[in-house]
Write a protein that holds these residues in place. Structure first.
Motif, mmCIF file in Angstrom:
data_model
loop_
_atom_site.group_PDB
_atom_site.id
_atom_site.type_symbol
_atom_site.label_atom_id
_atom_site.label_comp_id
_atom_site.label_asym_id
_atom_site.label_seq_id
_atom_site.Cartn_x
_atom_site.Cartn_y
_atom_site.Cartn_z
ATOM 1 N N GLU A 1 0.945 -1.222 -0.191
ATOM 2 C CA GLU A 1 0.112 -0.068 -0.147
ATOM 3 C C GLU A 1 0.960 1.146 -0.169
ATOM 4 O O GLU A 1 1.612 1.593 1.065
ATOM 5 C CB GLU A 1 -0.910 -0.211 1.134
ATOM 6 N N GLU B 1 2.467 4.845 -0.147
ATOM 7 C CA GLU B 1 2.202 6.354 0.157
ATOM 8 C C GLU B 1 3.178 7.274 -0.582
ATOM 9 O O GLU B 1 4.498 6.519 -0.534
ATOM 10 C CB GLU B 1 2.040 6.728 1.508
ATOM 11 N N GLU C 1 -3.863 11.372 1.131
ATOM 12 C CA GLU C 1 -3.471 11.054 2.437
ATOM 13 C C GLU C 1 -3.287 12.388 3.217
ATOM 14 O O GLU C 1 -3.431 13.377 2.731
ATOM 15 C CB GLU C 1 -2.519 10.065 2.507
ATOM 16 N N GLU D 1 -1.967 8.269 -1.973
ATOM 17 C CA GLU D 1 -1.880 6.591 -1.548
ATOM 18 C C GLU D 1 -2.531 5.905 -2.543
ATOM 19 O O GLU D 1 -3.784 6.280 -3.002
ATOM 20 C CB GLU D 1 -2.592 6.274 -0.092
HETATM 21 MG MG MG Z 1 -2.036 5.372 4.479
#
Ligand code: MG
Ligand code: GLU
Length: 449
Positions: free
Chosen positions: A134, A136, A188, A195
């Motif tokens: 995930e 960022e 984010e 993100e």
């Molecule tokens: Mg996050």
């Protein structure tokens, strides 16, 4: 695909150069490109690479590592299944490569080879480790030679969606064109922070995808005159960029999620708890691989939602391992675990492989995890937190490296040459960045990841 089939696609699409890409011990994505006229040959023979490259740190300072001097050569041999056309570079394709010795055997210090070995360990137990990162990142502009956030938007705010709508659309389209399944996107917490998550895949494929995602995020931004940085801490006062790893364990048919047990605590099986216990037992050392840059530790602070203590807990965003609540009607499919202390300065092949090695040790030794923590661990009185086993983990790269040097399970898994070269590279980065002023430390990371 056969080399001839890859070449045919290149001819049809006007591709001139095909990049042979890998990620090194410093987490840097590097490669060499073959011209389409030589592609079939180079796919069979590989492209030559000096054995020294796995001793090169992320400042291009070559480290003294036995077996990685000026004499000797390996081959970068592409995996045709990873062939993709790069939407952000004109007439260019790419493939991820394996490092292969001249005798045709897998190179011991090759990261993709390491992850294959660890995936085999899962297969021996009848399991597949599936995961996704995930990511960022910070979307930035260059103003007076400095990087500044592209917007001042708030967390999940529509102002942020609007500010970067064009670049985001380009990015999602570019990922789709490469066959990468996008799951979610949002602005984010930090200014300019973005993100995006992609669908999980078996470990080697997931690591290949992570390389392509990192490249695409940066490439698409560059095409719009922006700089995208996945560095763990982009600016001193900004939110850190995590690269949380979500993972699950499946049976070899890919039909049953082995982490899932509806009768277990938080819907988790005994296997899941042992795997968690293994990861927590090795976490201080594991950090040297999953959060391996000097600036990684500027992100990993208490009460920054990135974790700082060795602990796990249900939906606990301050825990090193979060057990995310599952989705209605798809409890088994959505059961997964999230490792928080990891960022995009890691080499995903090494990070996923080390995660497997730690988890499998938990299975082999039938380890029990400590009690889960369902509050912010920083709010517990020190004594209570220590009694719960939620120790503060390494606060610098140096401490994490020292922990790795003492962790025989992870060192054995890496093997002698990969372990020695990795430790030499990361220790040298610690030393080089320690000698710089803060501005150069930030800048050095901003541009590389
Ligand atoms: Mg996050
Ligand atoms: N930016 C936070 C980190 O550094 C994560 C925030 C979140 O996704 O909960 O890991």
């Amino acid at each position: 695909m056969t080399p001839e089939e890859v070449e045919a696609v290149c001819r049809e699409r006007g591709i001139r150069l095909v990049r042979f890409l890998y990620c090194d011990n410093g987490g840097i994505i590097r490669g060499k490109a073959a011209h389409v006229d030589r592609l079939v040959d180079r796919m069979r023979t590989g492209i030559g690479l000096t054995v020294a490259m796995q001793a090169m740190n992320s400042l291009d300072q070559l480290q003294p590592v036995d077996g990685m001097g000026p004499v000797g050569e390996i081959r970068l041999v592409p995996d045709p299944d990873t062939f993709t056309i790069l939407p952000y570079a004109p007439d260019t394709g790419a493939m991820l490569v394996d490092h292969v010795r001249l005798d045709g055997e897998p190179y011991e210090a090759g990261p993709r080879n390491f992850l294959r070995r660890m995936s085999d360990r899962m297969a021996e137990r009848g399991m597949v480790f599936s995961c996704a990162v995930e990511n960022e990142w910070s979307q930035a502009l260059v103003e007076d030679g400095r990087y500044v956030p592209v917007d001042e938007s708030l967390c999940f705010s529509t102002v942020g969606f609007t500010a970067t709508a064009g670049a985001t659309d380009d990015l999602v389209a570019a990922l789709e064109q490469q066959g990468i399944d996008v799951e979610q996107y949002y602005p984010e917490l930090g200014h300019g922070q973005q993100e995006l998550s992609v669908a999980p895949r078996p470990a080697v494929q997931a690591a290949d995808i992570q390389i392509l995602v990192r490249e695409t995020i940066r490439g698409v931004a560059a095409g719009r005159g922006l700089v995208a940085s996945l560095a763990p801490k982009p600016w001193p006062d900004a939110a850190g960029n995590g690269g949380h790893i979500h993972f699950s364990l499946w049976d070899s048919a890919g039909e049953r999620n082995v982490l899932h047990d509806p009768t277990g605590r938080f819907g988790l099986s005994t296997t899941a708890e042992r795997f968690i216990a293994g990861i927590l037992a090795h976490l201080p050392a594991l950090l040297a691989i999953t959060a391996p840059s000097f600036n990684s530790y500027r992100r990993l602070l208490p009460q920054h939602w990135s974790s700082a203590f060795v602990c796990w807990g249900p939906d606990n965003r301050e825990a090193s391992i979060r057990v995310p609540s599952t989705f209605w009607g798809m409890e088994e499919r959505s059961t997964n675990l999230e490792l928080k202390p990891t960022d995009a300065s890691c080499n995903p092949y090494l990070a996923f492989g080390a995660l497997i090695a730690a988890g499998v040790d938990g299975l082999a030794q039938e380890l029990q995890p400590p009690e889960p923590i369902d509050v912010d661990p920083a709010t517990l009185p020190d004594r209570e937190r220590e009694a719960a086993g939620a120790h503060r983990y390494p606060e610098t790269l140096q401490e994490a490296i020292t922990a790795l040097e003492r962790d025989d399970v992870l060192l054995d898994a890496l093997g002698d040459l990969l372990a020695r070269s990795f430790l030499a590279v990361r220790r040298s980065e610690w030393e080089a960045y320690s000698a710089m002023d803060e501005d150069d430390q930030y800048r050095g990371h901003f541009l590389k990841y």
